[in-house]
Design a protein around this motif. Structure first.
Motif, mmCIF file in Angstrom:
data_model
loop_
_atom_site.group_PDB
_atom_site.id
_atom_site.type_symbol
_atom_site.label_atom_id
_atom_site.label_comp_id
_atom_site.label_asym_id
_atom_site.label_seq_id
_atom_site.Cartn_x
_atom_site.Cartn_y
_atom_site.Cartn_z
ATOM 1 N N ASN A 29 9.432 8.696 -8.912
ATOM 2 C CA ASN A 29 8.300 9.351 -7.332
ATOM 3 C C ASN A 29 7.573 7.963 -7.054
ATOM 4 O O ASN A 29 7.499 8.712 -5.163
ATOM 5 N N ALA A 30 7.735 7.179 -7.258
ATOM 6 C CA ALA A 30 6.634 5.763 -6.039
ATOM 7 C C ALA A 30 7.531 5.422 -4.758
ATOM 8 O O ALA A 30 6.659 5.845 -3.868
ATOM 9 N N ALA A 31 8.866 5.942 -5.277
ATOM 10 C CA ALA A 31 9.383 4.693 -4.095
ATOM 11 C C ALA A 31 9.949 6.340 -3.318
ATOM 12 O O ALA A 31 9.788 6.441 -2.393
ATOM 13 N N GLY A 93 6.340 6.848 8.573
ATOM 14 C CA GLY A 93 5.816 6.666 7.656
ATOM 15 C C GLY A 93 4.680 6.004 7.818
ATOM 16 O O GLY A 93 4.637 5.630 8.989
ATOM 17 N N THR A 94 4.168 5.180 6.191
ATOM 18 C CA THR A 94 3.255 4.071 6.430
ATOM 19 C C THR A 94 3.611 3.052 6.868
ATOM 20 O O THR A 94 2.811 2.746 7.900
ATOM 21 N N THR A 95 5.064 3.205 6.822
ATOM 22 C CA THR A 95 5.047 1.346 8.172
ATOM 23 C C THR A 95 5.264 1.247 9.093
ATOM 24 O O THR A 95 4.567 0.187 9.048
ATOM 25 N N GLU A 122 -1.050 -6.109 -2.490
ATOM 26 C CA GLU A 122 -0.931 -4.755 -1.360
ATOM 27 C C GLU A 122 1.260 -4.780 -1.517
ATOM 28 O O GLU A 122 1.850 -5.654 -1.874
ATOM 29 N N HIS A 123 1.725 -3.313 -0.978
ATOM 30 C CA HIS A 123 2.758 -3.204 -0.523
ATOM 31 C C HIS A 123 3.361 -4.096 -0.028
ATOM 32 O O HIS A 123 2.442 -4.271 1.382
ATOM 33 N N HIS A 124 4.467 -4.851 0.962
ATOM 34 C CA HIS A 124 5.129 -5.942 1.776
ATOM 35 C C HIS A 124 4.878 -5.057 2.657
ATOM 36 O O HIS A 124 4.237 -5.530 4.115
ATOM 37 N N HIS A 172 -4.769 2.331 -1.305
ATOM 38 C CA HIS A 172 -6.117 3.360 -2.215
ATOM 39 C C HIS A 172 -5.496 2.781 -3.475
ATOM 40 O O HIS A 172 -6.154 3.339 -4.737
ATOM 41 N N VAL A 173 -3.713 3.031 -3.794
ATOM 42 C CA VAL A 173 -3.361 3.411 -5.282
ATOM 43 C C VAL A 173 -2.064 1.995 -5.172
ATOM 44 O O VAL A 173 -1.740 1.812 -4.265
ATOM 45 N N SER A 174 -2.179 0.764 -6.339
ATOM 46 C CA SER A 174 -1.120 0.378 -6.159
ATOM 47 C C SER A 174 0.536 1.014 -6.665
ATOM 48 O O SER A 174 0.738 1.770 -7.829
ATOM 49 N N ASN A 175 0.844 0.323 -5.786
ATOM 50 C CA ASN A 175 2.762 0.778 -5.888
ATOM 51 C C ASN A 175 3.073 0.305 -7.254
ATOM 52 O O ASN A 175 4.596 0.692 -7.795
ATOM 53 N N VAL A 176 2.556 -0.629 -7.578
ATOM 54 C CA VAL A 176 3.215 -1.022 -8.770
ATOM 55 C C VAL A 176 2.343 -1.290 -10.026
ATOM 56 O O VAL A 176 3.118 -0.738 -10.444
ATOM 57 N N VAL A 199 -6.889 2.212 4.859
ATOM 58 C CA VAL A 199 -6.751 2.450 4.100
ATOM 59 C C VAL A 199 -4.776 2.777 3.389
ATOM 60 O O VAL A 199 -4.097 3.706 4.709
ATOM 61 N N ASP A 200 -4.675 2.257 3.197
ATOM 62 C CA ASP A 200 -2.661 2.901 2.522
ATOM 63 C C ASP A 200 -2.846 4.124 1.795
ATOM 64 O O ASP A 200 -3.044 3.657 0.249
ATOM 65 N N GLY A 201 -3.009 4.778 2.159
ATOM 66 C CA GLY A 201 -2.138 6.518 1.034
ATOM 67 C C GLY A 201 -1.239 6.206 0.411
ATOM 68 O O GLY A 201 -1.192 7.733 -0.139
ATOM 69 N N ALA A 202 -0.554 5.788 1.161
ATOM 70 C CA ALA A 202 1.227 6.257 0.151
ATOM 71 C C ALA A 202 1.400 6.270 -1.232
ATOM 72 O O ALA A 202 1.918 7.491 -0.561
ATOM 73 N N GLN A 203 0.702 6.231 -2.105
ATOM 74 C CA GLN A 203 0.972 6.358 -3.077
ATOM 75 C C GLN A 203 -0.033 7.188 -3.298
ATOM 76 O O GLN A 203 -0.494 7.905 -4.954
ATOM 77 N N ALA A 204 -1.090 7.779 -2.765
ATOM 78 C CA ALA A 204 -2.526 8.770 -3.549
ATOM 79 C C ALA A 204 -2.527 9.910 -3.333
ATOM 80 O O ALA A 204 -2.357 10.883 -3.984
ATOM 81 N N GLY A 224 5.317 11.063 4.016
ATOM 82 C CA GLY A 224 5.640 12.573 4.250
ATOM 83 C C GLY A 224 6.686 12.012 2.334
ATOM 84 O O GLY A 224 6.626 13.024 1.760
ATOM 85 N N HIS A 225 7.774 11.368 3.085
ATOM 86 C CA HIS A 225 8.466 11.481 2.133
ATOM 87 C C HIS A 225 8.291 11.014 0.232
ATOM 88 O O HIS A 225 9.007 11.683 -1.211
ATOM 89 N N LYS A 226 7.099 11.320 -0.068
ATOM 90 C CA LYS A 226 6.394 10.507 -0.880
ATOM 91 C C LYS A 226 5.625 11.424 -1.393
ATOM 92 O O LYS A 226 4.847 11.829 -2.596
ATOM 93 N N MET A 227 5.670 12.649 -0.840
ATOM 94 C CA MET A 227 4.594 13.904 -0.844
ATOM 95 C C MET A 227 5.106 14.771 -1.118
ATOM 96 O O MET A 227 5.228 16.428 -0.462
HETATM 97 N N1 PLP Z 1 2.121 1.124 1.078
HETATM 98 C C1 PLP Z 1 2.785 1.366 -0.317
HETATM 99 C C2 PLP Z 1 1.614 1.417 -1.571
HETATM 100 C C3 PLP Z 1 3.677 2.160 -0.592
HETATM 101 O O1 PLP Z 1 4.102 2.073 -2.214
HETATM 102 C C4 PLP Z 1 5.063 2.311 0.224
HETATM 103 C C5 PLP Z 1 5.851 2.480 -0.304
HETATM 104 O O2 PLP Z 1 6.820 2.224 -1.040
HETATM 105 C C6 PLP Z 1 4.295 1.671 1.234
HETATM 106 C C7 PLP Z 1 3.496 1.515 2.087
HETATM 107 C C8 PLP Z 1 5.546 2.163 2.383
HETATM 108 O O3 PLP Z 1 6.136 3.677 2.875
HETATM 109 P P1 PLP Z 1 7.447 3.474 3.567
HETATM 110 O O4 PLP Z 1 8.931 2.975 3.564
HETATM 111 O O5 PLP Z 1 7.282 5.141 3.832
HETATM 112 O O6 PLP Z 1 6.992 3.779 4.511
#
Ligand code: PLP
Length: 406
Positions: A29-31, A93-95, A122-124, A172-176, A199-204, A224-227
């Motif tokens: 679900n984090a993906a 999206g977040t990116t 951080e996520h890339h 906000h939350v680490s995706n790993v 703040v990168d809130g993708a996982q929050a 959106g796709h992570k929620m």
């Molecule tokens: N930031 C974090 C913490 C993520 O987990 C992700 C996606 O896994 C992203 C950014 C990138 O999100 P997106 O691919 O939806 O732009």
């Protein structure tokens, strides 16, 4: 706990299938999260009833779709308790949201010798845009150190911030690891020195109640796709004082006020940052997803997912020879682990053959893997439709995998 899990599972048609003859267990679900019927219907109903380009037509369909689009902006404002709706920009999206800030804020405010602070975790998506910006501007990218348990070293952070710091960008939350970072402390400290915080809130956003006015961050990004919403739609929240000053990210239709042969003037917020035809179907889906979350209540969801996380951690640790990567005190919905000396890819591949979808590898956080000196992890990430029984099945499967490799 009185969480309507049976009803919820019925809302997600994709969950009711077999994979390699096993009932699907979806722990990736984090993906990306799966979509409830309400979101799927919102998208198909948009194409059946409302499909039209927005903001441009005087006719009925265009006005209907425009109204729904703008109502969703207001709904996002409420969802994250932002001060005003023009501060909500729809993105892919977040990116894209982070790239927008890196490009536009970077153009205006970052100069040679300036410093940008992110963390080593951080996520890339919240790493590479700043790396590239710093290379272009001859600025310096600094990394808040991380403890072995996956928390931020706050003393290291305090030592790092100085008069050259022009922006702090932090998850906000680490995706790993699932660590929830102490944002309020970071933001308060940054603001004392007049430094804005992104703040990168993708996982929050699907796990925690986020509140822009309480956090007081300057920018907040999510997908959106992570929620439970579709792919290709996301949000950038930005304080008006910054967005007003920042130059457009992309140019073209919709973002202009007037175009002359020799120059153009720009539209007001939020349109200045929404060039071209937007993802209207995505916005319809996002609205339905936010309604779905709000009907259940984020506090109820958070409490349920917290139980799942604690249960999974206990179950995995009981197996023996397990290494949980990320043991922060404040965690949500993600458990990253290694099984003995078995490569995470092997664990993930066998789990898949048993119907269990997990993610393996570096999770778009290669510098963190380098720091922890590991090839990757197996990551199980939970959502509101997961169950304790599913965790039991995964734990049983890992015991089998251990036996196979013994
Ligand atoms: N930031 C974090 C913490 C993520 O987990 C992700 C996606 O896994 C992203 C950014 C990138 O999100 P997106 O691919 O939806 O732009």
């Amino acid at each position: 706990m009185n969480f309507p899990i049976d009803k919820i599972r019925n809302d997600f048609p994709i969950l009711h299938q077999k994979v390699y003859n096993h009932p699907l267990i979806y722990f990736d679900n984090a993906a990306s999260t799966q979509k409830p019927e309400a979101v799927i219907n919102a998208i198909t109903n948009y194409y059946r009833q409302d499909n039209c380009n927005i903001h441009r037509g005087v006719h009925y369909l265009s006005q209907k779709a425009t109204e729904a689009y703008e109502n969703t902006r207001k709904a996002v404002q409420t969802f994250i308790n932002a001060p005003s709706s023009p501060e909500i920009i729809f993105t892919k999206g977040t990116t894209e949201s982070i790239n927008l800030i890196a490009s536009s804020f970077g153009k205006k405010y970052i100069k040679e010798g300036d410093e940008i602070v992110i963390s080593a975790i951080e996520h890339h998506s919240n790493f590479v845009p700043w790396q590239v910006l710093c290379q272009e501007k001859k600025a310096v990218l600094k990394f808040i150190p991380v403890t072995p348990g996956g928390e931020l070293d706050m003393d290291g952070f305090r030592r790092m911030v100085n008069e050259k710091t022009k922006l702090i960008s932090i998850a906000h939350v680490s995706n790993v690891l699932g660590s929830v970072f102490p944002l309020k402390e970071i933001i308060k400290q940054a603001h004392q020195s007049g430094i804005p915080v992104m703040v990168d809130g993708a996982q929050a956003v699907s796990h925690l109640q986020v509140d822009m006015q309480d956090l007081d961050c300057d920018f907040y990004c999510f997908s959106g796709h992570k929620m439970y919403a579709p792919m290709g739609i996301g949000v950038l929240y930005g304080k008006e004082k910054w967005l007003d000053e920042m130059p457009p990210y992309q140019t073209g239709g919709e973002m202009i006020k007037e175009v002359f042969f020799d120059h153009s003037t720009y539209n007001e917020l939020p349109f200045k940052f929404e060039a071209g035809t937007p993802n209207v179907e995505g916005v319809y889906g996002l609205h339905a997803a936010m309604n779905y979350i709000q009907e259940l209540g984020l506090l109820n969801i958070a409490a349920y997912e917290d139980e799942l996380l604690k249960y999974a951690t206990r179950k995995l640790m009981a197996i023996g020879e397990m290494r949980i990567i990320g043991t922060a005190k404040n965690k949500t919905s993600i458990v990253s682990f290694l099984v003995g000396n078995i490569h995470p890819y092997d664990t993930g591949t066998i789990l898949d053959k048993l119907g269990i979808a997990v993610r393996t590898g570096h999770h778009c956080a290669m510098p963190l893997m380098e720091l922890f000196k590991i090839p990757g992890t197996v990551r199980a990430s939970f959502a509101l439709y997961n169950t304790f029984d599913e965790i039991d099945v995964m734990a049983g499967a890992i015991i089998k995998i251990k036996q196979m490799f013994a």
